[in-house]
Scaffold this motif. Structure first.
Motif, PDB file in Angstrom:
ATOM      1  N   ALA A   1       0.762  -1.184   0.282  1.00 23.58           N
ATOM      2  CA  ALA A   1       0.016   0.067   0.003  1.00 23.58           C
ATOM      3  C   ALA A   1       1.064   1.322  -0.113  1.00 23.58           C
ATOM      4  O   ALA A   1       0.543   2.136  -0.701  1.00 23.58           O
ATOM      5  CB  ALA A   1      -0.912  -0.072   1.087  1.00 23.58           C
ATOM      6  N   GLU A   2       1.935   1.196   0.745  1.00 24.50           N
ATOM      7  CA  GLU A   2       2.750   2.383   0.901  1.00 24.50           C
ATOM      8  C   GLU A   2       3.550   2.601  -0.474  1.00 24.50           C
ATOM      9  O   GLU A   2       3.384   3.866  -0.937  1.00 24.50           O
ATOM     10  CB  GLU A   2       3.889   2.337   1.911  1.00 24.50           C
ATOM     11  CG  GLU A   2       3.230   2.344   3.506  1.00 24.50           C
ATOM     12  CD  GLU A   2       4.226   2.203   4.509  1.00 24.50           C
ATOM     13  OE1 GLU A   2       5.250   1.710   4.177  1.00 24.50           O
ATOM     14  OE2 GLU A   2       3.686   2.077   5.702  1.00 24.50           O
ATOM     15  N   GLU A   3       4.048   1.464  -0.998  1.00 24.88           N
ATOM     16  CA  GLU A   3       4.604   1.669  -2.362  1.00 24.88           C
ATOM     17  C   GLU A   3       3.898   2.132  -3.763  1.00 24.88           C
ATOM     18  O   GLU A   3       4.421   2.916  -4.343  1.00 24.88           O
ATOM     19  CB  GLU A   3       5.248   0.213  -2.808  1.00 24.88           C
ATOM     20  CG  GLU A   3       6.149   0.223  -3.732  1.00 24.88           C
ATOM     21  CD  GLU A   3       7.553   0.656  -3.846  1.00 24.88           C
ATOM     22  OE1 GLU A   3       8.028   1.295  -4.592  1.00 24.88           O
ATOM     23  OE2 GLU A   3       8.052   0.893  -2.710  1.00 24.88           O
ATOM     24  N   VAL A   4       2.348   1.870  -3.488  1.00 27.68           N
ATOM     25  CA  VAL A   4       1.741   2.496  -4.628  1.00 27.68           C
ATOM     26  C   VAL A   4       0.693   3.617  -4.166  1.00 27.68           C
ATOM     27  O   VAL A   4       0.064   4.112  -4.827  1.00 27.68           O
ATOM     28  CB  VAL A   4       0.884   1.121  -5.052  1.00 27.68           C
ATOM     29  CG1 VAL A   4       1.606   0.164  -5.807  1.00 27.68           C
ATOM     30  CG2 VAL A   4       0.008   0.564  -4.038  1.00 27.68           C
ATOM     31  N   GLY A   5       1.007   3.884  -2.782  1.00 28.80           N
ATOM     32  CA  GLY A   5       0.396   5.258  -2.530  1.00 28.80           C
ATOM     33  C   GLY A   5      -1.342   4.964  -2.260  1.00 28.80           C
ATOM     34  O   GLY A   5      -2.203   5.946  -2.538  1.00 28.80           O
ATOM     35  N   VAL A   6      -1.550   3.941  -1.735  1.00 27.09           N
ATOM     36  CA  VAL A   6      -3.023   3.574  -1.293  1.00 27.09           C
ATOM     37  C   VAL A   6      -3.289   3.197  -0.008  1.00 27.09           C
ATOM     38  O   VAL A   6      -2.196   2.740   0.808  1.00 27.09           O
ATOM     39  CB  VAL A   6      -3.795   2.733  -2.184  1.00 27.09           C
ATOM     40  CG1 VAL A   6      -3.647   3.106  -3.803  1.00 27.09           C
ATOM     41  CG2 VAL A   6      -3.342   1.449  -2.263  1.00 27.09           C
ATOM     42  N   HIS A   7      -4.569   2.951   0.510  1.00 22.35           N
ATOM     43  CA  HIS A   7      -4.712   2.556   1.624  1.00 22.35           C
ATOM     44  C   HIS A   7      -4.633   1.087   1.864  1.00 22.35           C
ATOM     45  O   HIS A   7      -4.798   0.309   0.901  1.00 22.35           O
ATOM     46  CB  HIS A   7      -6.183   2.974   2.502  1.00 22.35           C
ATOM     47  CG  HIS A   7      -6.411   2.704   3.551  1.00 22.35           C
ATOM     48  ND1 HIS A   7      -6.941   1.565   4.031  1.00 22.35           N
ATOM     49  CD2 HIS A   7      -6.062   3.505   4.757  1.00 22.35           C
ATOM     50  CE1 HIS A   7      -7.062   1.555   5.550  1.00 22.35           C
ATOM     51  NE2 HIS A   7      -6.625   2.725   5.707  1.00 22.35           N
ATOM     52  N   PRO A   8      -4.012   0.360   2.826  1.00 18.36           N
ATOM     53  CA  PRO A   8      -4.093  -1.019   2.943  1.00 18.36           C
ATOM     54  C   PRO A   8      -5.244  -1.998   2.674  1.00 18.36           C
ATOM     55  O   PRO A   8      -5.166  -2.994   2.060  1.00 18.36           O
ATOM     56  CB  PRO A   8      -3.660  -1.364   4.279  1.00 18.36           C
ATOM     57  CG  PRO A   8      -2.837  -0.177   4.631  1.00 18.36           C
ATOM     58  CD  PRO A   8      -3.425   1.025   4.159  1.00 18.36           C
ATOM     59  N   SER A   9      -6.466  -1.429   3.057  1.00 17.72           N
ATOM     60  CA  SER A   9      -7.915  -1.924   2.618  1.00 17.72           C
ATOM     61  C   SER A   9      -7.906  -1.999   1.109  1.00 17.72           C
ATOM     62  O   SER A   9      -8.716  -2.962   0.606  1.00 17.72           O
ATOM     63  CB  SER A   9      -8.773  -1.305   3.611  1.00 17.72           C
ATOM     64  OG  SER A   9      -9.116   0.179   3.062  1.00 17.72           O
ATOM     65  N   THR A  10      -7.505  -1.087   0.392  1.00 19.94           N
ATOM     66  CA  THR A  10      -7.770  -0.994  -0.963  1.00 19.94           C
ATOM     67  C   THR A  10      -6.857  -2.000  -1.615  1.00 19.94           C
ATOM     68  O   THR A  10      -7.268  -2.860  -2.588  1.00 19.94           O
ATOM     69  CB  THR A  10      -6.986   0.221  -1.529  1.00 19.94           C
ATOM     70  OG1 THR A  10      -7.580   1.339  -0.902  1.00 19.94           O
ATOM     71  CG2 THR A  10      -7.169   0.489  -2.998  1.00 19.94           C
ATOM     72  N   VAL A  11      -5.493  -2.252  -1.207  1.00 19.47           N
ATOM     73  CA  VAL A  11      -4.676  -3.633  -1.512  1.00 19.47           C
ATOM     74  C   VAL A  11      -5.596  -4.918  -1.247  1.00 19.47           C
ATOM     75  O   VAL A  11      -5.499  -5.685  -2.308  1.00 19.47           O
ATOM     76  CB  VAL A  11      -3.458  -3.611  -0.938  1.00 19.47           C
ATOM     77  CG1 VAL A  11      -2.625  -4.666  -1.442  1.00 19.47           C
ATOM     78  CG2 VAL A  11      -2.697  -2.169  -1.318  1.00 19.47           C
ATOM     79  N   SER A  12      -6.097  -4.694   0.038  1.00 18.29           N
ATOM     80  CA  SER A  12      -6.821  -6.136   0.223  1.00 18.29           C
ATOM     81  C   SER A  12      -7.862  -6.317  -0.868  1.00 18.29           C
ATOM     82  O   SER A  12      -8.110  -7.649  -1.190  1.00 18.29           O
ATOM     83  CB  SER A  12      -7.128  -6.034   1.844  1.00 18.29           C
ATOM     84  OG  SER A  12      -7.722  -7.221   2.071  1.00 18.29           O
ATOM     85  N   ARG A  13      -8.716  -5.333  -0.783  1.00 17.00           N
ATOM     86  CA  ARG A  13      -9.867  -5.545  -1.738  1.00 17.00           C
ATOM     87  C   ARG A  13      -9.513  -6.023  -3.165  1.00 17.00           C
ATOM     88  O   ARG A  13     -10.044  -6.622  -3.855  1.00 17.00           O
ATOM     89  CB  ARG A  13     -10.628  -4.357  -1.965  1.00 17.00           C
ATOM     90  CG  ARG A  13     -11.320  -4.136  -0.459  1.00 17.00           C
ATOM     91  CD  ARG A  13     -12.548  -3.228  -0.785  1.00 17.00           C
ATOM     92  NE  ARG A  13     -12.070  -1.771  -1.225  1.00 17.00           N
ATOM     93  CZ  ARG A  13     -11.575  -0.774  -0.564  1.00 17.00           C
ATOM     94  NH1 ARG A  13     -11.419  -0.938   0.663  1.00 17.00           N
ATOM     95  NH2 ARG A  13     -11.033   0.127  -1.285  1.00 17.00           N
ATOM     96  N   ALA A  14      -8.482  -5.234  -3.517  1.00 13.74           N
ATOM     97  CA  ALA A  14      -7.905  -5.568  -4.989  1.00 13.74           C
ATOM     98  C   ALA A  14      -7.161  -6.805  -5.132  1.00 13.74           C
ATOM     99  O   ALA A  14      -7.535  -7.648  -6.428  1.00 13.74           O
ATOM    100  CB  ALA A  14      -6.493  -4.613  -5.168  1.00 13.74           C
ATOM    101  N   VAL A  15      -6.843  -7.517  -4.204  1.00  9.18           N
ATOM    102  CA  VAL A  15      -6.414  -9.170  -4.596  1.00  9.18           C
ATOM    103  C   VAL A  15      -7.249 -10.133  -4.093  1.00  9.18           C
ATOM    104  O   VAL A  15      -7.234 -11.248  -4.348  1.00  9.18           O
ATOM    105  CB  VAL A  15      -5.073  -9.077  -3.700  1.00  9.18           C
ATOM    106  CG1 VAL A  15      -3.969  -8.329  -4.270  1.00  9.18           C
ATOM    107  CG2 VAL A  15      -5.257  -9.242  -2.359  1.00  9.18           C
ATOM    108  N   ALA A  16      -8.656  -9.482  -3.601  1.00  8.20           N
ATOM    109  CA  ALA A  16      -9.650 -10.582  -3.008  1.00  8.20           C
ATOM    110  C   ALA A  16     -10.256 -11.201  -4.268  1.00  8.20           C
ATOM    111  O   ALA A  16     -10.388 -10.735  -5.362  1.00  8.20           O
ATOM    112  CB  ALA A  16     -10.616  -9.752  -2.471  1.00  8.20           C
ATOM    113  N   ASN A  17     -10.416 -12.459  -4.241  1.00 10.63           N
ATOM    114  CA  ASN A  17     -10.810 -13.223  -5.272  1.00 10.63           C
ATOM    115  C   ASN A  17     -10.004 -13.330  -6.691  1.00 10.63           C
ATOM    116  O   ASN A  17     -10.594 -13.561  -7.511  1.00 10.63           O
ATOM    117  CB  ASN A  17     -12.290 -12.988  -5.376  1.00 10.63           C
ATOM    118  CG  ASN A  17     -13.179 -13.194  -4.245  1.00 10.63           C
ATOM    119  OD1 ASN A  17     -13.023 -14.073  -3.638  1.00 10.63           O
ATOM    120  ND2 ASN A  17     -13.786 -12.272  -3.790  1.00 10.63           N
ATOM    121  N   LYS A  18      -8.711 -13.157  -6.563  1.00 10.78           N
ATOM    122  CA  LYS A  18      -8.010 -13.249  -7.765  1.00 10.78           C
ATOM    123  C   LYS A  18      -6.768 -14.141  -7.401  1.00 10.78           C
ATOM    124  O   LYS A  18      -6.528 -14.473  -6.347  1.00 10.78           O
ATOM    125  CB  LYS A  18      -7.058 -11.872  -7.670  1.00 10.78           C
ATOM    126  CG  LYS A  18      -7.949 -10.615  -7.841  1.00 10.78           C
ATOM    127  CD  LYS A  18      -8.264 -10.122  -9.171  1.00 10.78           C
ATOM    128  CE  LYS A  18      -9.266  -8.988  -9.230  1.00 10.78           C
ATOM    129  NZ  LYS A  18      -9.829  -8.103  -7.978  1.00 10.78           N
TER     130      LYS A  18
END
Length: 65
Positions: A7-24
């Protein structure tokens, strides 16, 4: 790698990363894994935080047992 680090590397909130990888899923030579499998939440895992799927040596040790 931890979700927070990604999240820090791409400049978003950790929850955004979590949702982005969900069910992938990722198809690897060792099999199909949910993307979440490759990300850590909170504390590092034993053995330096390395996953068996990301570490072929660890996978072969597991197979030998």
């Amino acid at each position: 790698m931890m979700i927070k680090e990604v999240a820090e590397e791409v400049g978003v909130h950790p929850s955004t990363v979590s949702r982005a990888v969900a069910n992938k899923y990722a198809h690897t030579p060792q099999g199909v894994f949910e993307l979440r499998y490759f990300l850590l939440r909170g504390r590092a895992r034993p053995h330096g935080g390395r996953h068996a799927a990301a570490d072929p040596e660890a996978q072969s040790e597991k197979d030998d047992r």
